[in-house]
Write a protein that holds these residues in place. Structure first.
Motif, short mmCIF file in Angstrom:
data_model
loop_
_atom_site.label_atom_id
_atom_site.label_comp_id
_atom_site.label_asym_id
_atom_site.label_seq_id
_atom_site.Cartn_x
_atom_site.Cartn_y
_atom_site.Cartn_z
N UNK A 16 0.83 -1.20 0.00
CA UNK A 16 0.00 0.00 0.00
C UNK A 16 0.87 1.25 0.00
N UNK A 17 0.46 2.27 -0.77
CA UNK A 17 1.21 3.51 -0.85
C UNK A 17 0.58 4.61 0.01
N UNK A 18 -0.35 4.24 0.88
CA UNK A 18 -1.14 5.24 1.60
C UNK A 18 -0.46 5.81 2.84
N UNK A 19 0.51 5.05 3.40
CA UNK A 19 1.18 5.48 4.63
C UNK A 19 0.17 5.78 5.74
N UNK A 20 -0.76 4.86 5.95
CA UNK A 20 -1.76 5.04 7.00
C UNK A 20 -1.17 4.67 8.35
N UNK A 21 -1.52 5.44 9.36
CA UNK A 21 -0.98 5.19 10.70
C UNK A 21 -1.48 3.87 11.27
N UNK A 22 -2.59 3.37 10.73
CA UNK A 22 -3.16 2.12 11.24
C UNK A 22 -2.50 0.89 10.62
N UNK A 23 -1.62 1.09 9.62
CA UNK A 23 -1.00 -0.05 8.94
C UNK A 23 0.16 -0.59 9.77
N UNK A 24 0.14 -1.90 10.01
CA UNK A 24 1.24 -2.55 10.74
C UNK A 24 2.26 -3.15 9.78
N UNK A 25 1.97 -3.11 8.47
CA UNK A 25 2.85 -3.73 7.49
C UNK A 25 3.82 -2.75 6.87
N UNK A 26 3.35 -1.54 6.56
CA UNK A 26 4.20 -0.60 5.85
C UNK A 26 3.78 0.84 6.10
N UNK A 27 4.78 1.68 6.22
CA UNK A 27 4.51 3.12 6.31
C UNK A 27 5.04 3.83 5.08
N UNK A 28 5.30 3.03 4.03
CA UNK A 28 5.82 3.60 2.79
C UNK A 28 4.76 4.44 2.10
N UNK A 29 5.21 5.50 1.46
CA UNK A 29 4.29 6.30 0.64
C UNK A 29 5.00 6.67 -0.66
N UNK A 30 4.23 6.97 -1.66
CA UNK A 30 4.78 7.32 -2.97
C UNK A 30 5.64 8.58 -2.85
#
Length: 313
Positions: A202-216
Motif C-alpha cells: 500500500x502507498x497510503x502510509x496510513x498510521x493504522x498499517x502494521x505492514x508498511x509506512x511507505x508512501x509514494x
C-alpha cells in the motif's frame, strides 16, 4: 488498452523445457555441441538447486559450461577450477568453467576425454535442467526430439495481467536522474516505488498499517489506470529484446503515458549473474535490471545485485 502487437509478443514469449535426471556429461557430447551450442544460443540451468548448499550448473549462450560445486565434489572430479569468491576464509565451494567451443575440445582429444571421464565415470553429476534454445534461421534437431529418450517436458511461461486503478506514480524527467525538488523524482525513488508496486504494498502510509509506512515519493500524480504484466519462467534474452523493442514501439502513436518500465529478475540460485560473473545467494540472491522507457525514447537502465556478486558491467 494494450496494442494487439504487444499482446501478441507477450503471448509468443516462447516455450522452454524441463529435462529430469539429465547427466551433465550429456551436455558435453559432440552431437549436442554441434546441434545446439554451435547453432544458435543454448541455455541450461539446474532446476530447484540452492547455490549456497547444492552443486549447480549452467550452460551459457557463449558455449561455456559453469559448474559450482562443493569441496568434496571438486576434489572427486579432479578438474581445474578456482575457489568461489564467496565461500569465506575456509574454501568450501569451487567454480569450474568448461569451454565447449574451445578449439582443443573435440571428440577423442585429451581435454575432452579428461572432462568426459570425470563427469561420466569418476563423479557422475545428474540434475533436473531447464533448457532453452534460440536458433533463428537454423535447421535441424529440436531439444524435444534430441532428449526424447529422457524425461522431457515442454513448458510455457506463466503470464498474468492486472489493472491497477488510481495508482500514485512518481513524476519523472528523463534528463534528471537525481530528481529535482518539487519537479521530479530520482532513479532511486522510482526503484523503491517499483518494488512496492510489484509487491502490492500500500502507498497510503496510513498510521493504522502494521505492514508498511511507505508512501509514494513526491512529486507524484494519480494515474486512473495502469497495466501490470508479470511473466514467470525460463525466458531467454532474445525474447526479452523483442519485448523491449515492442515496448519502444508503444510510443510510436500518441499516448497519455509518459513512461513505462520493464523489470527482469535473474534466478536467485543461478551460478552466474551478468555474463560470467559469479553469483552468490547471501540473503536473497538478488540479480535484476530495470528499463525505464520515456515517451521521447530516452531510457534509464538500472541494475541491482546482492552483496555476493560482482558489480554489473
Amino acid at each position: 488498452m494494450l496494442p494487439e502487437v504487444l499482446k501478441s509478443t507477450i503471448a509468443d514469449i516462447g516455450e522452454y523445457y524441463l529435462v529430469r535426471n539429465l547427466p551433465v556429461h550429456e551436455l558435453i557430447a559432440h552431437e549436442f555441441i554441434e546441434a545446439f551450442v554451435k547453432k544458435g544460443s543454448c541455455y541450461a540451468l539446474t532446476y530447484k538447486t540452492k547455490i549456497d548448499q547444492d552443486n549447480t550448473a549452467a550452460l551459457l549462450p557463449n558455449g561455456k559450461l559453469i559448474l559450482s560445486v562443493d569441496k568434496d565434489t571438486y576434489e572427486e572430479l579432479g578438474l581445474q577450477g578456482r575457489p568461489s569468491r564467496y565461500s569465506g576464509k575456509k574454501v568450501m565451494r569451487y567454480i569450474i568453467t568448461i569451454d565447449l567451443t574451445d578449439a582443443g575440445f573435440y571428440p577423442e582429444s585429451k581435454k575432452h576425454n579428461r572432462v568426459l571421464w570425470a563427469l561420466k565415470e569418476k563423479k557422475p553429476l545428474e540434475f533436473d535442467f531447464l533448457l532453452a534454445w534460440d536458433n533463428t534461421g537454423a535447421e535441424g534437431s529440436t531439444l524435444m526430439s534430441y532428449f526424447s529418450k529422457n524425461q522431457i517436458q515442454a513448458l510455457k511461461p506463466k503470464i498474468t495481467f492486472s489493472t491497477l486503478r488510481d495508482l500514485q506514480c512518481p513524476v519523472l524527467q528523463s534528463n534528471e536522474l537525481q530528481g529535482k525538488p518539487e519537479e521530479s523524482c530520482s532513479t532511486e525513488e522510482l526503484f523503491e516505488w517499483l518494488g512496492a508496486v510489484l509487491n502490492q504494498v500500500s502507498l497510503d502510509n496510513k498510521s493504522s498499517s502494521f505492514l508498511s509506512t511507505y508512501c509514494c515519493p513526491e512529486p507524484n500524480t494519480v494515474v486512473e489506470k495502469a497495466f501490470l504484466c508479470t511473466i514467470t519462467g525460463f525466458i531467454i534474452p532474445e525474447k526479452i529484446i523483442q519485448l523491449l523493442e515492442q515496448l519502444c514501439c508503444y510510443f510510436g502513436e500518441p499516448k497519455l503515458a509518459y513512461w513505462l518500465t520493464l523489470t527482469v529478475h535473474g534466478f536467485a540460485d543461478s551460478p552466474v549473474s551478468w555474463r560470467e560473473s559469479e553469483h552468490g545467494f547471501h540473503k536473497g540472491g538478488e540479480n535484476l535490471y530495470n528499463f525505464v522507457i520515456f515517451r521521447n525514447l530516452d531510457y534509464w537502465l538500472q541494475m541491482a545485485v546482492g552483496a555476493h556478486d560482482d558489480c554489473p558491467p
